[in-house]
Each structure stands twice: as structure tokens, then as C-alpha cells.
Design a protein around this motif. Sequence first.
Motif, short mmCIF file in Angstrom:
data_model
loop_
_atom_site.label_atom_id
_atom_site.label_comp_id
_atom_site.label_asym_id
_atom_site.label_seq_id
_atom_site.Cartn_x
_atom_site.Cartn_y
_atom_site.Cartn_z
N HIS A 20 4.77 -89.15 -60.39
CA HIS A 20 3.58 -88.70 -59.67
C HIS A 20 3.71 -88.68 -58.15
CE1 HIS A 20 1.38 -88.88 -63.43
NE2 HIS A 20 1.84 -90.11 -63.61
N GLY A 21 4.73 -89.32 -57.62
CA GLY A 21 4.89 -89.41 -56.17
C GLY A 21 5.23 -88.08 -55.55
N THR A 22 4.83 -87.91 -54.29
CA THR A 22 5.06 -86.63 -53.61
C THR A 22 6.03 -86.75 -52.43
OG1 THR A 22 3.17 -86.96 -52.13
CG2 THR A 22 2.75 -85.83 -54.23
N PHE A 23 6.43 -87.96 -52.08
CA PHE A 23 7.31 -88.13 -50.93
C PHE A 23 8.76 -87.81 -51.32
CE2 PHE A 23 4.29 -91.64 -49.27
CZ PHE A 23 3.46 -90.70 -48.70
N ASP A 24 9.47 -87.18 -50.40
CA ASP A 24 10.88 -86.91 -50.63
C ASP A 24 11.69 -88.19 -50.45
OD1 ASP A 24 11.11 -87.26 -47.85
OD2 ASP A 24 11.48 -85.15 -47.45
N ALA A 25 12.97 -88.13 -50.82
CA ALA A 25 13.84 -89.30 -50.76
C ALA A 25 13.93 -89.87 -49.34
CB ALA A 25 15.23 -88.96 -51.28
N ARG A 26 13.99 -89.01 -48.37
CA ARG A 26 14.09 -89.45 -46.97
C ARG A 26 12.87 -90.29 -46.58
NH1 ARG A 26 16.79 -87.86 -42.19
NH2 ARG A 26 15.39 -87.69 -40.40
N THR A 27 11.69 -89.83 -46.93
CA THR A 27 10.46 -90.55 -46.60
C THR A 27 10.40 -91.87 -47.37
OG1 THR A 27 9.34 -88.45 -46.17
CG2 THR A 27 7.94 -90.37 -46.56
N ARG A 28 10.73 -91.84 -48.65
CA ARG A 28 10.71 -93.07 -49.46
C ARG A 28 11.66 -94.12 -48.90
NH1 ARG A 28 11.24 -89.27 -53.63
NH2 ARG A 28 13.36 -90.00 -53.98
N GLU A 29 12.85 -93.70 -48.50
CA GLU A 29 13.82 -94.65 -47.97
C GLU A 29 13.39 -95.19 -46.61
OE1 GLU A 29 16.12 -96.13 -49.62
OE2 GLU A 29 16.05 -94.84 -51.38
N ALA A 30 12.79 -94.35 -45.79
CA ALA A 30 12.28 -94.83 -44.49
C ALA A 30 11.19 -95.89 -44.72
CB ALA A 30 11.75 -93.66 -43.66
N ILE A 31 10.32 -95.64 -45.67
CA ILE A 31 9.28 -96.61 -46.01
C ILE A 31 9.92 -97.92 -46.46
CG2 ILE A 31 7.46 -97.18 -47.68
CD1 ILE A 31 6.69 -94.15 -47.59
N ALA A 32 10.90 -97.82 -47.35
CA ALA A 32 11.55 -99.02 -47.87
C ALA A 32 12.24 -99.81 -46.77
CB ALA A 32 12.55 -98.63 -48.96
N LEU A 33 12.89 -99.12 -45.84
CA LEU A 33 13.53 -99.81 -44.72
C LEU A 33 12.50 -100.53 -43.85
CD1 LEU A 33 16.19 -97.19 -43.59
CD2 LEU A 33 16.65 -99.46 -44.56
N ALA A 34 11.39 -99.86 -43.59
CA ALA A 34 10.35 -100.46 -42.74
C ALA A 34 9.75 -101.69 -43.42
CB ALA A 34 9.26 -99.43 -42.44
N VAL A 35 9.44 -101.59 -44.70
CA VAL A 35 8.85 -102.72 -45.42
C VAL A 35 9.86 -103.86 -45.52
CG1 VAL A 35 7.85 -103.53 -47.61
CG2 VAL A 35 7.21 -101.28 -46.68
N GLY A 36 11.10 -103.54 -45.84
CA GLY A 36 12.14 -104.58 -45.93
C GLY A 36 12.32 -105.32 -44.63
N ALA A 37 12.18 -104.61 -43.52
CA ALA A 37 12.30 -105.26 -42.20
C ALA A 37 11.09 -106.13 -41.91
CB ALA A 37 12.50 -104.21 -41.12
N VAL A 38 9.90 -105.63 -42.21
CA VAL A 38 8.68 -106.42 -41.99
C VAL A 38 8.76 -107.72 -42.78
CG1 VAL A 38 6.19 -106.52 -42.43
CG2 VAL A 38 7.19 -104.48 -41.38
N ASP A 39 9.24 -107.64 -44.02
CA ASP A 39 9.32 -108.81 -44.90
C ASP A 39 10.63 -109.58 -44.76
OD1 ASP A 39 6.86 -108.41 -45.96
OD2 ASP A 39 7.59 -107.39 -47.75
N ASP A 40 11.52 -109.11 -43.90
CA ASP A 40 12.81 -109.77 -43.67
C ASP A 40 13.57 -109.99 -44.97
OD1 ASP A 40 14.82 -110.82 -42.07
OD2 ASP A 40 14.02 -112.87 -42.19
N CYS A 41 13.65 -108.93 -45.78
CA CYS A 41 14.37 -108.99 -47.05
C CYS A 41 15.77 -108.39 -46.85
CB CYS A 41 13.62 -108.23 -48.14
SG CYS A 41 14.47 -108.31 -49.74
#
Length: 182
Positions: free
Chosen positions: A57-78
Motif C-alpha cells: 500500500h505504500g507510495t514512497f519510492d525506495a530513495r524516500t523510504r531509505e532516507a526516512i530510515a536513515l533519519a529515524v535510525g540517527a534520531v534513535d541512535d540505532c
Amino acid sequence: MSRIPVHTTDNAPAASQETLRHLEKRFGKVLNIHGEMAHSPVVLAVYAAVNEAIAEHGTFDARTREAIALAVGAVDDCTYCQSAHTIGAKNAGFTEAETVAIRRGVADVEPRLAALLEVVRETAGEVGEVSDTTWDKALAAGWTDTELTESFVHVAANLYTNYFNHLARTDLDLPAAPALDA
């Protein structure tokens, strides 16, 4: 050192084996995070179900999804997620320097993506709270309220894995992401 055993497709609980085999095929091996999640079939099933819903159901492309994941991973220091998503982001077209900049929150990416990443960082870092200023800036950059709402599930999916890695103390079995202090 990890707190949770890393299972293989052969020794995982029966309820986890099929999902673990699917993930092994997708990633070329059983990643430590997946092998640990398999220890509790419900944990692995929820992870798989959320990712299946995003794929369907998602509409974001791989580039957007990975940018989100990088941002969240950095915020959470994972460390684990930042490493995994650095690989994914490079496969989606980002340079290594761009992956570091996204994690630092200073990426010189297109303004539209930058506005979404602000929403994502606030969502992850402020327990779901996003300021009206940040929300309105993302709308002005061209994101719809539907897309901004969708960003929540991407944040939640990444928080799920980030928190799991913190809980489990997952050992890194991927190349480490570049250090942010470099």
C-alpha cells in the motif's frame, strides 16, 4: 553481545521458519536482526506484516523510504539500522556522503525531501509530535496530507526495528555505517 539467540532457518521456532526463509532469500542471508526476531514468532510476524503492508500500500519510492530510515535510525541512535539503511540508501542512489548528511540532519537534498525528513525527525524524536510549522512547510514543499500521514508508518516500522535492536543488543553483521563525527 546480543541478548537473544540468532536463529537460522533450521533451528528457528516452527512458526518463524517460513518468514525467516523468505527474509533469507530477500537479503541473501539470515541477518542477525531477523534471526533474533525469529526467537519470538510474534515479533517476526509483526515485522513481516508491517513490511508487507508497506510494500502493498505504500507510495514512497525506495530513495524516500531509505532516507526516512536513515533519519529515524540517527534520531534513535540505532547503529544496526543506520548500517543496514546506508547500504539500502546507496542502492537507491544516494552517495555515502549523502547518507551521512541525512543521518546528521543536514543533507543538501532536494527541498521537498528535506521537508519530509523534518517531519520524520520530529515524529521520531518528539513521540509523534510535529509542529505546525514543520507540517505546513512539508505541505508547501508539495507533500500531501495523505503522504505525510503515510510517513508515520515508515517511522513506526523503523522505530520497531530500532527499539528491537536496542533491546536485543543485536550484533552488527553488516558493514558499519560511516561515523557521524568524521
